[in-house]
Motif scaffolding. Sequence first.
Motif, short mmCIF file in Angstrom:
data_model
loop_
_atom_site.label_atom_id
_atom_site.label_comp_id
_atom_site.label_asym_id
_atom_site.label_seq_id
_atom_site.Cartn_x
_atom_site.Cartn_y
_atom_site.Cartn_z
N ALA A 127 0.82 -1.21 0.00
CA ALA A 127 0.00 0.00 0.00
C ALA A 127 0.86 1.27 0.00
O ALA A 127 0.35 2.35 -0.32
N VAL A 128 2.13 1.15 0.37
CA VAL A 128 2.99 2.34 0.36
C VAL A 128 3.56 2.62 -1.03
O VAL A 128 4.22 3.63 -1.24
N ILE A 159 -3.19 11.72 -9.22
CA ILE A 159 -2.25 12.61 -8.55
C ILE A 159 -1.66 11.88 -7.34
O ILE A 159 -2.40 11.27 -6.56
N ILE A 160 -0.34 11.90 -7.25
CA ILE A 160 0.35 11.15 -6.20
C ILE A 160 1.38 12.05 -5.52
O ILE A 160 2.09 12.80 -6.18
N PHE A 161 1.44 11.95 -4.21
CA PHE A 161 2.44 12.67 -3.41
C PHE A 161 3.38 11.64 -2.79
O PHE A 161 2.94 10.78 -2.01
N LEU A 162 4.66 11.72 -3.12
CA LEU A 162 5.64 10.83 -2.51
C LEU A 162 6.14 11.41 -1.19
O LEU A 162 6.18 12.63 -1.01
N SER A 181 -2.24 16.91 8.44
CA SER A 181 -2.04 15.54 8.94
C SER A 181 -2.50 14.51 7.91
O SER A 181 -1.87 13.47 7.74
N ALA A 182 -3.61 14.82 7.24
CA ALA A 182 -4.14 13.89 6.23
C ALA A 182 -3.15 13.72 5.08
O ALA A 182 -2.98 12.61 4.56
N LEU A 183 -2.50 14.80 4.68
CA LEU A 183 -1.52 14.72 3.60
C LEU A 183 -0.35 13.82 4.01
O LEU A 183 0.08 12.96 3.23
N ILE A 184 0.14 14.00 5.24
CA ILE A 184 1.25 13.17 5.72
C ILE A 184 0.88 11.69 5.67
O ILE A 184 1.66 10.85 5.22
N SER A 185 -0.33 11.36 6.10
CA SER A 185 -0.73 9.95 6.14
C SER A 185 -1.00 9.38 4.75
O SER A 185 -1.05 8.15 4.58
N ASP A 186 -1.16 10.25 3.76
CA ASP A 186 -1.48 9.81 2.40
C ASP A 186 -0.23 9.65 1.52
O ASP A 186 -0.32 9.22 0.37
#
Length: 266
Positions: free
Chosen positions: A3-4, A84-87, A162-167
């Motif tokens: 999932a990561v 859209i993906i944030f690494l 916080s949601a961005l960090i967890s995503d």
Amino acid sequence: MSAVLAPIKPAERIWVVGAINGDHGALCAVHRKLAERIKPGDRLVYLGNYWGDGTGEDVIATINELLLFRRYFIAQEGIDISDIIFLRGAAEEMLSKLQQLQFAPNPGEVFDWMLTRGIAGTARAYGFDPVHVQSTMRQGAHAISQWTSLFADALRRHSGHSALISDLKHAAYSTDGQLIFVHAGLDGSRPLTGQTDTFWWGGSMFEAITERYYDCARIIRGASPGQAGLQEREFTLSIDGGAGRGGSLMAFGIDGNGKITDQITS
């Protein structure tokens, strides 16, 4: 896959954005140009280091700008949220560890190490004096637990942070196997699922890649310590323009084989 690791559908054009390092002005400049060029079917991958060592105001504004542009991007015709993906970058890896320092065997030393790698600006952004935090990290597990709880509260007060960090994802890959996206490093001798912390700290391993990695045409990274600018090699592409450190923010449109078709500079 894990999932990561984020799958991304192949496309005629995937936009990739290099390390931002809390540079709000550079990010806004790139977003303005990107907004004029986005077409249906485009994808967008941010390659990490959103938080940085700038002023507190710049860091907060940078994260807010990312959240706003994500909303704008997925509202476009022919684009959905999986496009859209944030690494997770080294800055975000430290930010995650910062919230768990009470479990570290030597939290004072860990925080000192983080200070040498730019965590001070992030601490200031959420209202904490790095010098005071440094002192707290030597006061025992109870004091550190109290501080990490306060820090988590400060993060939550900023909507979406916080949601961005967890995503955040550790790496991304096109589902046809042609492209891989990482923050800074990749160990060419290991599969994507066996990289441990190489994605953040294995820059020299990335630079040593001179052969095709599995069936991948090109590996793209956004952070290149000590090598600012575009570094294009046969199997790799490095796009750290030095944003937040006196340089510029770089974004590129690449085709399904990893070839550059568009370029934006802040």
